[in-house]
Design an enzyme around this catalytic site. Structure first.
Site, PDB file in Angstrom:
ATOM      1  CB  ALA A  55      -0.934  -0.014   1.203  1.00 33.03           C
ATOM      2  CE1 TYR A  56       5.968   5.254   2.501  1.00 35.83           C
ATOM      3  CE2 TYR A  56       7.351   3.633   1.388  1.00 35.83           C
ATOM      4  CZ  TYR A  56       7.187   4.890   1.948  1.00 35.83           C
ATOM      5  OH  TYR A  56       8.232   5.768   1.944  1.00 35.83           O
ATOM      6  CB  ALA A  57       5.333   0.489  -2.823  1.00 36.10           C
TER       7      ALA A  57
END
Length: 255
Positions: free
Chosen positions: A159-161
């Site tokens: 999700a972060y990436a």
């Protein structure tokens, strides 16, 4: 390599980590700095003192990069600080650095985690930039922070990436739309860095540190001094023709 005298950079999330190192690197390159912090007021003031010890001007402003409703008020506080501290109505360089890590496998990611990542890393970058465009000088620079994890996958950071990938696309569009004002926009994508980001995992966990060191051509994880000076250099006139680029600064991670 020096930043032209009297240039002012705004670095978000600069009380610690890469933001702090970037702010100090800008000062060492001859620039003045506005830093923001969310809650670490004492640490932010310590950074201001370090910048002033280098002979440059600095001011710290409280700012929550996930609270879009506060951005108009922040822009007004920035205007006041520019006038009071620097005798200017505008600033020259915006470094959208503020952020956080949130480790979760895709199967375990909650909607709250996802929303927080989007609010801080993507929505916050877009709408803060929008709010500050009237205060950003023509011919200025914008640097948006991404991550090496948009190119090399590491389970738990999906999700972060993905949100950082959205920032990379947004940066290209910013470059296109702001080009008529002479504003260059680039993305800097650090590899794994030894800071307190993500709970200090890369810095404090030898096993995780070794995993990333083994993935990197230069054989180690990065440190803040690998990133801040590069960003400061990107802001200089020596790199005025670099625009709409994703620049990975990772020591050759995952090649």
């Amino acid at each position: 390599m020096t930043i032209t005298s009297n240039k002012i950079a705004l670095v978000t999330g600069a009380s610690r980590g890469l933001g702090r190192n970037t702010a100090l690197s800008v000062a060492r390159h001859g620039g003045d700095v506005v830093i923001t912090y969310q809650s670490r007021a004492e640490e932010a003031q310590a950074v201001v003192a370090e910048i002033e010890a280098l002979g440059r001007k600095a001011v710290a402003l409280q700012f929550d990069s996930g609270d879009v409703a506060s951005f108009a008020g922040f822009a007004e506080r920035l205007r006041a600080a520019l006038k009071t501290t620097f005798g200017r109505d505008t600033f020259d360089h915006l470094v959208n650095n503020a952020g956080h890590g949130d480790y979760a496998l895709i199967a375990d990611t909650t909607e709250a985690q996802f929303d927080w990542l989007v609010d801080v890393h993507f929505k916050g970058v877009l709408f803060l930039t929008q709010a500050l465009l009237p205060v950003l000088a023509d011919g200025g620079r914008i640097v948006n922070l991404s991550t090496g994890l948009t190119r090399v996958s590491f389970p738990g950071y999906g999700a972060y990436a993905a949100v950082k990938g959205a920032v990379e696309v947004l940066s290209v569009y910013m470059a296109k739309e702001l080009g008529s004002r002479g504003i260059a926009v680039n993305t800097v994508a650090p590899g794994a860095i030894e800071t307190d980001f993500g709970g200090g995992a890369v810095r404090d966990n030898p096993e995780i540190n070794k995993v990333f060191a083994d993935m990197t051509a230069l054989g180690r994880a990065g440190v803040p001094d690998d990133i801040g000076p590069m960003i400061a250099g990107l802001l200089s006139e020596d790199n005025r023709w670099v625009n709409a680029q994703r620049i990975e600064v990772s020591g050759g991670q995952g090649i």
